[in-house]
Design an enzyme around this catalytic site. Structure first.
Site: not given
Ligand code: HEM
Length: 831
Positions: A653-655, A763
């Protein structure tokens, strides 16, 4: 001005200033037509004063006889015959250390002890036919403790040898010192008992004592007596244990203190062997870099660092290094000083294994490698040299193969110790199994519910040679030349991958990566992942770096590595906040995160203006080995080592989504990334190899990547819109200037369909699960020819980010599989 020794106190019969500060073969080596210069009795003791001749201190005549008998067992070929004995203890060391990982100290071990246990057991087995059971018991045998006591007193004794009157008082007086007297008595008795037992063994064992025993049985008058064999066995235990353990400690310590070199040594081991059983006395001879690291460790930390004095015969005159040396003088090279002298070495105090490579780097071509003689030279050099090297090679290779090691704080100054014996000097370090890179050993079988993952054939354009070493070479080549690889370096493979058109599959992956924010499986909001994937373990939770979990199906045929995203207080937990931000601003900012805002964290010195930076400089920075991408590669390498035949899939997820995508691109792995920060900029900068027909600087144009970026339009991070002066990311200190994703994008149009406003709050992965995937996703209709019927879904399309800022046009044009709808034909979602 020439020095032979620096640290020994000079007395009137010691030659203080002679010769280069370099190991002198004309003192120790074989001398043509000349007798050897004898050992200095004031240091070693008068040979006649010992009741039984022992190899270290005996006269030259006895020495020639004893050495001849013992030498058979130490030749290379004899050692190969003894390899099964050695391997038994190498394996025991690894299994005992592995046990410590789950033990009360959670993997904190004192390597001094464990290496000593190994070397004592090894030499016990080879000289007396049985170990000291130090490894098995995890403790020193009382005889080993005695040896330490004797060594301590040995230093006092050596002092006594130099001053005859005081020496005799010390010699006899020491037997009345409680510790010493008892230790000395037990030492002798135990040695005798062991030898008697070994003689009684009517066996065809092939070990280092076989030959002397054979000669003894035939009553050969030129052989060794029982007493001499006992003394030899004891001497071997003394000479062959702490020395080798010390060298092992030094090699481990020095490599651990230098992550880049450690990585190089480990990569060599990883590449050379397919399984641990392939690590043998012979095969390890091919580990050129590890061997160089061992030589360099012996240079920096010679286990016998002192001057080994010889004394010129009273009636002789010697010429040493062009100097006239009269009779009765004590001479010798001080090993440590010779090894650290700037006259002999460039950067003498730095650990540079490369100086031992052939050819060495230009900077080190003038190094005098012959100045390093840790085993001495000539007729009285180390008899156990081959054995010591064999142990060093095999143990180091096995340690690197099996463990990730981190020095504990108390170990930082380990090299600063200034005495020879190791016993009092701890070398604590934290061990984790390489197999699991910090897995917490919590391989819970999670309860099974109904969630499943649907498989589908996925076509991925991948490198033919995906070994880590090959990929690193490719990347170096791409970075240095900007060139592409030849067509035949690539293949279009069709492998099992997750079916991202299946809602449950997508949900399963999303839940896996949501779990990445939870340290302890099964606690808090942990999502039970079940069906095929019900085995889970964790990595990275003890440090502040890359974190996540690994899932496997019951047969370990599919493994999913799941990587955690950024943990700013803004989104989720906070422990890795600092390191995450550093990596965020390094990988996804144009210019080291120092261009536009005073809130951004400066992560490198390559920025040349507000939105400009030196590209070469940044590329170098990205290759700093402690960055997340490199950690992700380590992790993947380790996982594949344990599960060489498994299919590995990635999520994050994300980074963590971006890192999983970069890793997936590197190795050609199916990847489902959620809300990933756009990853095209780092993909280009990292020099990820590019298939024929594509431009490496525009990786976002690639097709058949196997990477699926799932996200929604209200998430500014995923959409590449969280930048600029007024953005939340900027205010929170994040510089996200990368705009494009590499791979296919699966976008939920939460702005268009639900009227959501773009906000950073959308997010969070848990919000994405509940408000986007669970709420929106209906099964994608896959027709017989597997075309992707977008109209039946809430997925608004899969589009290429090279069109990201192009406008509103979209086209549906399908290829045969859902996975590679042409990027240029994808729908653009306006935000
Ligand atoms: C890294 C490990 C080792 C180092 C650095 C080392 C170093 C040395 C040195 C410098 C000497 C010469 C001592 C002197 O001149 O007084 C020596 C002698 C000796 N070493 Fe080693 N040693 C190591 C391991 C071993 C092992 C594993 C054994 C056997 C089990 C062993 C057995 C001996 C013996 C028997 C001697 C006396 C040889 C003779 O005088 O003929 N050593 N060692």
């Amino acid at each position: 001005m020439h020095l032979f020794h620096l640290s020994t106190r000079v007395n009137e019969r010691t030659l203080p200033l002679v010769g280069l500060l370099t190991y002198r073969s004309d003192i120790y080596g074989i001398r043509a037509n000349k007798k050897q210069i004898p050992k200095d009795p004031k240091f070693y003791g008068e040979p006649d004063s010992f009741p039984v001749a022992n190899i270290i201190e005996c006269s030259e005549t006895d020495h020639a006889r004893i050495r001849r008998h013992l030498s058979y067992g130490f030749s290379e070929s004899a050692l190969y015959a003894q390899e099964p004995y050695l391997t038994k203890y190498f394996e025991l060391l690894i299994s005992r250390l592995t046990e410590q990982i789950a033990g009360p100290q959670n993997g904190v071990v004192d390597l001094v002890r464990w290496y000593n246990f190994l070397t004592f057991d090894n030499i016990g087995e080879l000289s007396f036919g049985e170990p000291f059971d130090a490894l098995a018991n995890g403790d020193y045998h009382y005889w080993i403790n005695n040896i330490s006591t004797l060594l301590k007193f040995g230093r006092i004794q050596a002092f006594g040898h130099r001053y005859p009157i005081l020496g005799s008082i010390i010699k006899y007086g020491m037997f009345f010192v409680p510790g010493f007297g008892k230790a000395a008595m037990e030492h002798v008795e135990y040695g005798q008992k062991k030898t008697a037992k070994r003689i009684g063994l009517q066996t065809d064992r092939n070990d280092i004592m076989s030959y002397p025993f054979q000669v003894l049985r035939h009553n050969n008058s030129n052989g060794m007596t029982t007493a001499e064999i006992t003394a030899a066995g004891t001497a071997l235990i003394l000479a062959g244990s702490e020395t080798t353990a010390g060298a092992l400690c030094a090699a481990t310590f020095l490599l651990l203190s230098d992550p880049d070199r450690m990585r190089r040594a480990r990569d060599e081991v990883d590449t050379a062997f397919g399984s641990e059983t392939e690590i043998t006395l012979k095969s390890t001879l091919g580990l050129k870099y590890l061997l160089a690291a061992i030589e360099e460790s012996l240079r920096m930390y010679p286990p016998v660092p002192v001057r080994l004095p010889r004394r010129t015969r009273p009636d002789s005159v010697e010429i040493i290094d062009g100097h006239v040396v009269p009779g009765g003088m004590s001479i010798g090279t001080h090993q440590w000083s010779s090894n650290r002298s700037p006259r002999n070495f460039t950067d003498p105090d730095s650990f540079i294994p490369e100086r031992w490579l052939k050819p060495p780097p230009d900077r080190y071509v003038d190094d005098d490698l012959s100045a390093v003689q840790p085993f001495s030279q000539g007729p009285r050099n180390c008899l156990g040299r081959n054995l010591a090297y064999a142990e060093l090679r095999c143990v180091m290779a096995r340690m690197l193969w099996n463990f990730d090691m981190v020095l504990c704080e108390q170990s930082r100054d380990w090299m600063q110790q200034d005495v020879v014996t190791l016993s009092p000097f701890y070398l604590p370090m934290y061990l984790t199994e390489v197999a699991t890179v910090g897995l917490m050993g919590n391989n819970n079988l999670l309860s099974v519910t109904s969630i499943t993952v649907v498989y589908i054939k996925t076509r991925i354009f991948m490198l033919v040679d995906r070994r880590r070493s090959a990929i690193e070479n490719y990347r170096a080549y791409t970075r240095s030349s900007g060139g592409t690889l030849p067509d035949d370096a690539w293949i279009m493979d069709e492998i099992d991958g997750p079916d991202v058109s299946d809602k449950e599959t997508v949900l399963t992956f999303a839940k896996m990566t949501a779990n990445d924010y939870i340290a302890e499986p099964g606690t808090g909001d942990w999502n039970q992942i079940s069906g095929r994937f019900n085995w889970s373990a964790s990595f990275g939770w003890l440090g502040d770096g890359l974190r996540g979990h690994i899932y496997a199906d019951e047969t370990n045929s599919t493994i999913i590595i799941s990587l955690k995203g950024t943990s700013p207080a803004l989104f989720d937990g906070a422990e890795t906040t600092t390191n995450d931000k550093l990596n965020d601003n390094l990988y996804f900012s144009c210019c080291c995160g120092q261009g536009g805002s005073y809130l951004w964290r400066q992560v490198c010195d390559c920025s040349t203006g507000v939105y400009t930076a030196n590209e070469t400089c940044i590329t170098e920075e990205l290759h700093n080995k402690d960055r997340y991408y490199e950690s992700a590669i380590d992790l993947y390498t380790n996982v594949t080592k344990v599960y060489p035949n498994a299919d590995v899939w990635l999520t994050g997820h994300s980074l963590g989504g971006a890192m999983s995508a970069l890793l997936g691109l590197t190795f050609g792995l199916p990847t489902v990334a959620f809300q990933a920060i756009p990853d095209a900029l780092p993909a280009a900068r990292l020099g990820l190899p590019t298939p024929p027909g594509y431009n490496g600087l525009l990786p976002q144009t690639r097709k058949n990547t196997g990477i699926f970026h799932i996200g929604h339009t209200a998430d500014p991070i995923y959409m590449g819109a969280c930048n600029g002066v007024g953005s939340t990311c900027t205010w929170a200190g994040y510089a996200f200037e990368s705009a494009c994703h590499v791979g296919e994008m699966c976008v939920y149009d939460t702005v268009g369909d639900k009227g959501w406003r773009m906000s950073i709050g959308t997010h969070r992965i848990n919000n994405v699960i509940s408000d986007v995937i669970e709420a929106h996703h209906v099964d994608i209709n896959i027709s017989n020819d597997q075309n992707f019927n977008v109209r039946n879904t809430r997925l608004v399309g899969m589009f290429g980010q090279n069109n990201h800022h192009d406008g509103h046009h979209f086209l549906y044009e399908y290829n045969e599989y859902i996975y590679y709808i042409y990027l240029q034909d994808a729908r653009m979602v306006w935000m």
